[in-house]
Design an enzyme around this catalytic site. Structure first.
Site, short mmCIF file in Angstrom:
data_model
loop_
_atom_site.label_atom_id
_atom_site.label_comp_id
_atom_site.label_asym_id
_atom_site.label_seq_id
_atom_site.Cartn_x
_atom_site.Cartn_y
_atom_site.Cartn_z
N ASN A 173 0.84 -1.20 0.00
CA ASN A 173 0.00 0.00 0.00
C ASN A 173 0.88 1.24 0.00
O ASN A 173 1.05 1.90 1.02
CB ASN A 173 -0.93 0.00 1.22
CG ASN A 173 -1.94 -1.13 1.16
OD1 ASN A 173 -2.26 -1.64 0.09
ND2 ASN A 173 -2.45 -1.54 2.31
N PRO A 175 0.79 4.41 -0.79
CA PRO A 175 0.42 5.69 -0.16
C PRO A 175 0.55 5.67 1.37
O PRO A 175 0.83 6.70 1.99
CB PRO A 175 -1.04 5.89 -0.58
CG PRO A 175 -1.16 5.14 -1.86
CD PRO A 175 -0.29 3.93 -1.67
N ASP A 176 0.37 4.50 1.99
CA ASP A 176 0.45 4.40 3.44
C ASP A 176 1.87 4.53 3.98
O ASP A 176 2.07 4.83 5.16
CB ASP A 176 -0.09 3.05 3.91
CG ASP A 176 -1.61 3.01 3.92
OD1 ASP A 176 -2.23 4.07 3.79
OD2 ASP A 176 -2.17 1.91 4.03
N HIS A 177 2.86 4.25 3.13
CA HIS A 177 4.23 4.13 3.63
C HIS A 177 5.12 5.31 3.28
O HIS A 177 6.10 5.57 3.97
CB HIS A 177 4.87 2.84 3.09
CG HIS A 177 4.08 1.62 3.43
ND1 HIS A 177 3.83 1.22 4.72
CD2 HIS A 177 3.44 0.71 2.64
CE1 HIS A 177 3.10 0.12 4.72
NE2 HIS A 177 2.85 -0.20 3.47
#
Length: 408
Positions: A173, A175-177
């Site tokens: 994911n 965008p989360d990182h």
């Protein structure tokens, strides 16, 4: 408590974040010395507590390596927010906090009476960040999603993969990182600087789709300026050649190699020992190499196939050729020379998992060492400590709150 010499020592965050982007944002602040208090409940666990990999393969709410890595340097309390006595307790914590952070769907905190205006009434200079997917206003405010949803919605998912197959995505994911926690941390630091200069707090309405979109500027410009709609292109590049991933000796071992200009190509030819095929006139310039790329890739693959990926990477880099071994988890934790040199991996003694491995921060300061200060908290590990020492609640009252299942 954290080292008083760290950059953000003395700062406190009431951390309602869970899963990925929000938790990573507040982790950065904890690693830099802030007192980050993670607010959880056993009645609805943070999903990462139930996500592998687990230490020794044994599942448990305190055994997730994923959760542990995203929540270093934090203290943890458990409070059932649906209990009538929970919100007054949380309001006491907010009164002693500098930042309130959450990444719930829009409107969730407001239902508890803990929206940005409510928290500003508790502490006028509070900095409040809300990290919902589409922000707190607008026609899509009620849309919910995770990093994979954001990747699909913003288009990066469609750009990842081979042109003749369905989108492969980024493998995680993304965008989360990277974009979301980094942009959120920067926004909070800017708000803290603003507060230091003016005495005023801020409400940061952080729509998680926006940082991802901001990283895709060239893609949108290519469409709006050139009228060209980009698509998946695998390892291809608009003009660089070679630009690919090639097999190496061993099982499933690979190396990425590119030449962004003719000088790097000449360096690659030297590293290959100047084979006769590479000295042919047709390979001399970038356009011809790009035109016959399949043949070029096959020739390079024949050269790399018998070589160790790590050793070849170091050789090519020393010659000025951009190259990187494709690494698995063992490689990055035990072999990668750059991560080892930068002290990227940190061992901390976890209360249930024992000594565990954690990522260090992705940056360094010249004047002070920064790294995770403590392992991730057990579920509710510091509840009594925080209520007694910080909120000055008597032990007898804490006992009553536990008996009434407020602290669960």
């Amino acid at each position: 408590m954290s080292n008083s010499k760290l950059p953000l020592a003395g700062l406190r965050i009431a951390d309602f974040c869970w899963i990925g982007a929000g938790s990573y944002t507040t982790k950065v602040f904890g690693d830099l010395g802030a007192d980050v208090i993670k607010i959880e409940t056993a009645t609805r666990l943070d999903s990462l507590r139930q996500a592998g990999p687990y230490k020794d393969g044994k599942p448990g709410v305190n055994r997730s390596g994923y959760f542990a890595d995203r929540n270093t340097s934090k203290r943890g309390i458990t409070v059932d927010m649906k209990h009538p006595k929970a919100v007054p307790l949380i309001r006491k914590l907010i009164a002693k906090s500098d930042i309130v952070a959450n990444n719930f769907a829009a409107g969730v905190m407001e239902k508890f009476g803990l929206g940005p205006e409510d928290c500003a009434a508790i502490r006028p200079d509070i900095i409040y960040i809300a990290m919902s997917m589409q922000g707190s206003k607008g026609p899509q405010r009620d849309f919910r999603g995770t990093g994979s949803s954001i990747a699909a919605l913003t288009g990066i998912q469609a750009l990842s993969g081979l042109p003749d197959r369905i989108p492969a995505g980024t493998g995680t994911n993304y965008p989360d990182h990277l974009p979301n926690p980094c942009h959120a941390a920067f926004a909070l630091l800017a708000a803290l600087r603003h507060r230091r200069r003016t005495g005023r707090g801020q409400f940061i309405d952080f729509a998680q789709t926006e940082p991802m979109l901001s990283l895709m500027g060239p893609t949108f410009l290519d469409l709006t300026v050139n009228g060209r709609l980009q698509d998946r292109r695998g390892n291809d590049h608009p003009w660089a050649a070679p630009h690919g991933v090639y097999p190496c000796a061993g099982d499933d071992r690979w190396i990425a190699v590119t030449a962004m200009n003719d000088a790097q190509w000449a360096a690659l030819v030297d590293a290959m020992g100047r084979p006769p095929w590479a000295l042919e006139e047709r390979w001399a310039t970038m356009p011809s190499r790009y035109r016959d790329r399949k043949e070029l890739d096959a020739s390079i693959a024949a050269w790399t196939a018998s070589q160790d990926a790590q050793a070849l990477m170091l050789k090519l880099q020393a010659n000025g050729v951009p190259a990187g071994a494709v690494q698995d988890a063992r490689d990055v934790t035990r072999v990668d020379p750059q991560l080892a040199h930068r002290g990227h991996w940190v061992h901390l003694p976890h209360a249930e998992m024992g000594e565990s491995l954690y990522n260090n921060l992705p940056f360094r300061f010249s004047g002070i060492e920064v790294k995770p200060q403590r392992p991730a908290p057990l579920l509710g590990e510091h509840t009594r400590e925080i209520l007694h020492d910080l909120l000055e609640i008597p032990d007898a009252e804490i006992d009553r709150l536990e008996a009434e299942q407020v602290l669960r």
